[in-house]
Design a protein around this motif. Structure first.
Motif, PDB file in Angstrom:
ATOM      1  N   VAL A 181       0.750  -1.231  -0.117  1.00 47.81           N
ATOM      2  CA  VAL A 181      -0.047   0.142   0.009  1.00 47.81           C
ATOM      3  C   VAL A 181       0.951   1.261   0.006  1.00 47.81           C
ATOM      4  CG1 VAL A 181      -1.671   1.365   1.252  1.00 47.81           C
ATOM      5  CG2 VAL A 181      -1.899  -1.324   1.093  1.00 47.81           C
ATOM      6  N   LEU A 182       1.899   1.189   0.626  1.00 45.21           N
ATOM      7  CA  LEU A 182       2.875   2.321   0.758  1.00 45.21           C
ATOM      8  C   LEU A 182       3.556   2.594  -0.637  1.00 45.21           C
ATOM      9  CD1 LEU A 182       4.761   4.496   2.338  1.00 45.21           C
ATOM     10  CD2 LEU A 182       6.428   2.654   2.746  1.00 45.21           C
ATOM     11  N   ALA A 183       3.601   1.397  -1.541  1.00 49.32           N
ATOM     12  CA  ALA A 183       4.608   1.574  -2.629  1.00 49.32           C
ATOM     13  C   ALA A 183       3.396   2.060  -3.574  1.00 49.32           C
ATOM     14  CB  ALA A 183       4.824   0.333  -2.919  1.00 49.32           C
ATOM     15  N   ARG A 184       2.237   1.812  -3.416  1.00 48.34           N
ATOM     16  CA  ARG A 184       1.047   2.410  -4.430  1.00 48.34           C
ATOM     17  C   ARG A 184       0.933   4.013  -4.302  1.00 48.34           C
ATOM     18  NH1 ARG A 184      -1.440  -2.844  -2.701  1.00 48.34           N
ATOM     19  NH2 ARG A 184      -0.994  -4.183  -4.206  1.00 48.34           N
ATOM     20  N   SER A 185       1.009   4.195  -2.714  1.00 48.44           N
ATOM     21  CA  SER A 185       0.718   5.645  -2.465  1.00 48.44           C
ATOM     22  C   SER A 185       1.934   6.599  -2.997  1.00 48.44           C
ATOM     23  CB  SER A 185       0.713   5.783  -0.916  1.00 48.44           C
ATOM     24  OG  SER A 185      -0.273   4.785  -0.430  1.00 48.44           O
ATOM     25  N   VAL A 186       3.152   5.894  -2.975  1.00 45.74           N
ATOM     26  CA  VAL A 186       4.342   6.566  -3.385  1.00 45.74           C
ATOM     27  C   VAL A 186       4.152   6.779  -4.959  1.00 45.74           C
ATOM     28  CG1 VAL A 186       6.735   6.590  -3.774  1.00 45.74           C
ATOM     29  CG2 VAL A 186       5.976   6.107  -1.391  1.00 45.74           C
ATOM     30  N   HIS A 187       3.815   5.785  -5.511  1.00 48.23           N
ATOM     31  CA  HIS A 187       3.350   5.602  -7.066  1.00 48.23           C
ATOM     32  C   HIS A 187       2.443   7.113  -7.296  1.00 48.23           C
ATOM     33  CE1 HIS A 187       2.031   4.566 -11.176  1.00 48.23           C
ATOM     34  NE2 HIS A 187       3.290   4.140 -11.217  1.00 48.23           N
ATOM     35  N   LEU A 188       1.530   7.102  -6.663  1.00 46.11           N
ATOM     36  CA  LEU A 188       0.773   8.159  -6.834  1.00 46.11           C
ATOM     37  C   LEU A 188       1.505   9.563  -6.729  1.00 46.11           C
ATOM     38  CD1 LEU A 188      -2.681   8.639  -7.409  1.00 46.11           C
ATOM     39  CD2 LEU A 188      -2.652   8.944  -5.035  1.00 46.11           C
ATOM     40  N   ARG A 189       2.193   9.505  -5.851  1.00 43.62           N
ATOM     41  CA  ARG A 189       2.945  10.872  -5.470  1.00 43.62           C
ATOM     42  C   ARG A 189       3.968  11.136  -6.490  1.00 43.62           C
ATOM     43  NH1 ARG A 189       0.337  14.336  -2.449  1.00 43.62           N
ATOM     44  NH2 ARG A 189      -0.501  13.550  -0.170  1.00 43.62           N
ATOM     45  N   TYR A 190       4.226   9.968  -7.251  1.00 43.04           N
ATOM     46  CA  TYR A 190       5.357  10.064  -8.043  1.00 43.04           C
ATOM     47  C   TYR A 190       5.003  10.766  -9.606  1.00 43.04           C
ATOM     48  CZ  TYR A 190       7.691   7.720 -12.295  1.00 43.04           C
ATOM     49  OH  TYR A 190       8.125   7.343 -13.641  1.00 43.04           O
ATOM     50  N   ARG A 191       3.644  10.233  -9.785  1.00 47.95           N
ATOM     51  CA  ARG A 191       2.785  10.831 -10.661  1.00 47.95           C
ATOM     52  C   ARG A 191       2.433  12.331 -10.694  1.00 47.95           C
ATOM     53  NH1 ARG A 191      -1.745   6.666 -10.445  1.00 47.95           N
ATOM     54  NH2 ARG A 191      -3.076   8.305 -11.509  1.00 47.95           N
ATOM     55  N   TYR A 210       4.140  13.631   3.610  1.00 49.42           N
ATOM     56  CA  TYR A 210       5.467  13.152   4.026  1.00 49.42           C
ATOM     57  C   TYR A 210       6.025  12.418   2.736  1.00 49.42           C
ATOM     58  CZ  TYR A 210       3.004   9.002   5.792  1.00 49.42           C
ATOM     59  OH  TYR A 210       2.157   7.728   5.737  1.00 49.42           O
ATOM     60  N   LEU A 211       5.057  11.997   1.939  1.00 55.27           N
ATOM     61  CA  LEU A 211       5.482  10.922   0.730  1.00 55.27           C
ATOM     62  C   LEU A 211       5.698  11.506  -0.658  1.00 55.27           C
ATOM     63  CD1 LEU A 211       2.750   8.233   1.066  1.00 55.27           C
ATOM     64  CD2 LEU A 211       5.120   8.324   1.866  1.00 55.27           C
ATOM     65  N   LYS A 212       5.408  12.933  -0.491  1.00 50.79           N
ATOM     66  CA  LYS A 212       5.699  14.081  -1.793  1.00 50.79           C
ATOM     67  C   LYS A 212       7.240  14.190  -1.910  1.00 50.79           C
ATOM     68  CE  LYS A 212       1.877  17.152  -1.584  1.00 50.79           C
ATOM     69  NZ  LYS A 212       1.282  18.603  -1.464  1.00 50.79           N
ATOM     70  N   PRO A 213       8.087  14.005  -1.066  1.00 52.42           N
ATOM     71  CA  PRO A 213       9.509  14.023  -1.216  1.00 52.42           C
ATOM     72  C   PRO A 213      10.100  12.741  -2.043  1.00 52.42           C
ATOM     73  CG  PRO A 213       9.225  15.082   0.833  1.00 52.42           C
ATOM     74  CD  PRO A 213       8.045  14.526   0.320  1.00 52.42           C
ATOM     75  N   VAL A 214       9.445  11.773  -1.637  1.00 51.75           N
ATOM     76  CA  VAL A 214       9.585  10.322  -2.139  1.00 51.75           C
ATOM     77  C   VAL A 214       9.224  10.317  -3.379  1.00 51.75           C
ATOM     78  CG1 VAL A 214       9.590   7.775  -1.618  1.00 51.75           C
ATOM     79  CG2 VAL A 214       9.391   9.538   0.382  1.00 51.75           C
ATOM     80  N   GLY A 215       8.113  10.798  -4.018  1.00 50.56           N
ATOM     81  CA  GLY A 215       7.709  10.824  -5.052  1.00 50.56           C
ATOM     82  C   GLY A 215       8.347  11.672  -6.009  1.00 50.56           C
TER      83      GLY A 215
END
Length: 585
Positions: A181-191, A210-215
């Motif tokens: 679920v974390l990975a999918r959330s990060v993929h959304l922020r990546y997009r 907090y996931l925005k910088p990761v994306g």
């Protein structure tokens, strides 16, 4: 560390010497264990300074009654010049009053031992693994994790101080569905970082900023390579990068609290190494796992429950209400299955295990203890003795501001971050406050109260005592008077009471370590601070009771020596809690 004994250790040795003498005289049989003989302050201080149960413990072995044996012990104790009196109480307890000089000499022991005052060899180098925090790597630390983090860290410091070899461990749950679920959330922020309007975060994904910088980092590194690719192409990569980023955040948050682990164990690595399969094989070999049908959950009817054959651990043998699956129907490990394998791994390199868990895990304690007991028998060099395993349950903390619940953090989306709290009130306030109640008791953390300058705020009260001591020593130095033990015989009854309070520290350390209860140190420090402030207040009405007495440099030097040693004990206790002893407030 100096080999000088603290007062309690010295008098325990004196009692032991008396028992050895009685053995030599034939009043006690040779070779009997004295392990249960205690020398400690009586519950009622009016009964004396120290008490021993020696006669109660050993009378049966001596084929006599406790009072008769106590009389022989007292006869020897009364020959000691440092023991003012030794009296028999009740069925055979012995109460001792010490000569005042013994307490005055204890100040010298504190001065000589310094930061080692209270240090113990109790643990004899026993290897203790303490696992604490172990928050899922799906975001920054929140206050739900804070109390367990502080309790575990303080316990680790306490056990080290008491002579154990401690490993601080963090278990990274990076193999479950939550990291997908974390990975999918990060993929959304990546997009999103690639310029896509992602709209509202879908239900079930992590919404925090907090996931925005990761994306953004992934977008910088890979461009739009994975934007439109099927999940199978990017899930493993994004999961790995996201977990690494979250563990970076978690380490930073823990560092704000002064917490650093020795080992970070990965659940994913554990599974890749085949540890759960090894645990299952061992349990099957010993008839502790079998293939059976899982009972329907309470509330489910036969019509909406499909019975599936699963490998089940025989937890009912250990008091559980049903046997528990170690694998799911798809063959993946249950949390319980992976957890028992993880504990088997820890048992390979430790003599004792301690886990700090949230109170919401209470229902799993019995079964995991049973599994660890079964698995660790195979690890024991003694042959069949399971490794000691203790679980400390920690209740949640309710955050308040002026008595009202605190609103959630915008950054996290769903919780108040630990970093926000530490930055507002400070590390020391957070750490000490978390230890002002037993871990199993509910706790309110009110932002207004924890920074209040009053006796009702233990953090302030203890630090203020140390700050007062530091200020007093500076004032003495300004008048060219340094602390000196040369005239400690001038210290009277009020000062002796303060020394007696401080001298409890070594035995409190050992008792707290044996009970695995670091909060006892916080309680002790509050009581010591209260005794110090009470003594200080005597000087408000009577100038002759002040630490710095005009026209009496000798008495002033002795009282400054007393103050310096009280300050040393406060520093030693605060160090175990990971709290700074401030010089001024």
């Amino acid at each position: 560390m100096s080999d000088r004994k603290t007062l309690h250790a010295a008098f325990a040795a004196k009692v032991d010497a008396v028992l050895a003498a009685l053995e030599a005289e034939g009043a006690l049989p040779a070779g009997i264990s004295r392990a249960n003989v205690a020398v400690e302050p009586p519950r009622d201080a009016s009964h004396g300074d120290l008490a021993t149960n020696a006669a109660m413990v050993l009378a049966k072995h001596a084929a006599t009654n406790p009072r008769a044996l106590a009389e022989k012990i007292v006869e020897h104790l009364q020959r000691d010049a440092e023991i003012e009196s030794a009296e028999i109480a009740g069925p055979g307890f012995i109460n001792m009053r010490l000569d005042d000089a013994a307490w005055r000499r204890e100040l010298g022991a504190i001065a000589q031992l310094g930061s080692d005052y209270g240090r113990s060899t109790l643990g004899q180098g026993q290897r203790v693994n303490i696992e604490y925090v172990s928050a899922n790597p799906t975001g920054p630390m929140h206050m739900g994790h804070c109390r367990g983090a502080v309790v575990g860290d303080a316990l680790a410091a306490l056990l080290e101080f008491a002579g154990h070899a401690v490993t601080r461990e963090y278990y990274v749950n990076d193999a479950g569905g939550q990291v997908d679920v974390l990975a999918r959330s990060v993929h959304l922020r990546y997009r999103e970082a690639l310029g896509e309007d992602i709209g509202t975060i879908p239900e079930g994904l992590y919404p925090g900023d907090y996931l925005k910088p990761v994306g953004e980092a992934l977008a910088t590194e890979f461009g739009d390579t994975y934007r439109d690719q099927p999940e199978a192409e990017w899930l493993a990569l994004f999961r790995e990068r996201a977990v690494a980023a979250m563990m970076g955040l978690i380490r930073e948050d823990l560092a704000l609290l002064g917490i650093h682990h020795d080992v970070f164990s990965s659940e994913a690595e554990l599974q890749r190494a085949g540890k759960p399969e090894a645990a299952e094989a061992w349990l099957r070999q010993h008839d502790l796992v079998y293939d059976g049908l899982l009972e329907a959950p309470k509330g489910k009817t036969l019509e909406d429950w499909e019975a599936v054959e699963l490998p089940l651990f025989r937890s009912t043998r250990f008091g559980d209400d049903q046997d528990r699956p170690i694998r799911k129907s798809d063959g993946k490990w249950t949390y319980f299955g992976a957890d028992l394998a993880y504990h088997m791994q820890k048992a390979e390199t430790a003599d004792a295990l301690i886990d700090i868990w949230g109170a919401d895990h209470a229902g799993t304690v019995k079964r995991i203890k049973a599994a660890v007991a079964a698995l660790s028998e195979d690890q024991s060099e003694e042959g069949g003795q399971p490794i000691p395993f203790d679980v400390k349950l920690v209740q949640m903390v309710q955050l308040l501001r002026g008595g009202q619940p605190v609103k959630m953090s915008k950054r996290s989306g769903t919780f108040v971050t630990l970093a926000d709290v530490v930055r507002e009130v400070g590390k020391d306030v957070v750490r000490f406050t978390m230890l002002t109640r037993k871990p199993e008791a509910q706790m309110d953390f009110d932002f207004a109260k924890v920074v209040e300058a009053s006796k009702d705020n233990p953090v302030f009260y203890v630090q203020y005592a140390h700050a007062r001591i530091s200020s007093t020593l500076r004032k003495g130095a300004a008048e060219n008077i340094e602390p000196s033990a040369a005239a400690v015989e001038r210290l009277g009854s009020e000062e002796l009471s303060l020394i007696k309070q401080a001298a409890q520290f070594p035995r409190v350390v050992e008792a707290a370590a044996q009970a695995r209860e670091a909060h006892r140190i916080a309680f002790f420090l509050y009581d010591l601070a209260a005794a110090f402030h009470a003594y200080w207040n005597l000087g408000n009405d009577d100038p002759s009771k002040r630490f710095i007495v005009a026209q009496d440099a000798e008495l002033t030097a002795a009282r400054l020596f007393l103050a310096a040693q009280i300050g040393q004990v406060v520093r030693n206790g605060l160090a175990l809690l990971g709290v700074e002893a401030v010089e001024e407030m």
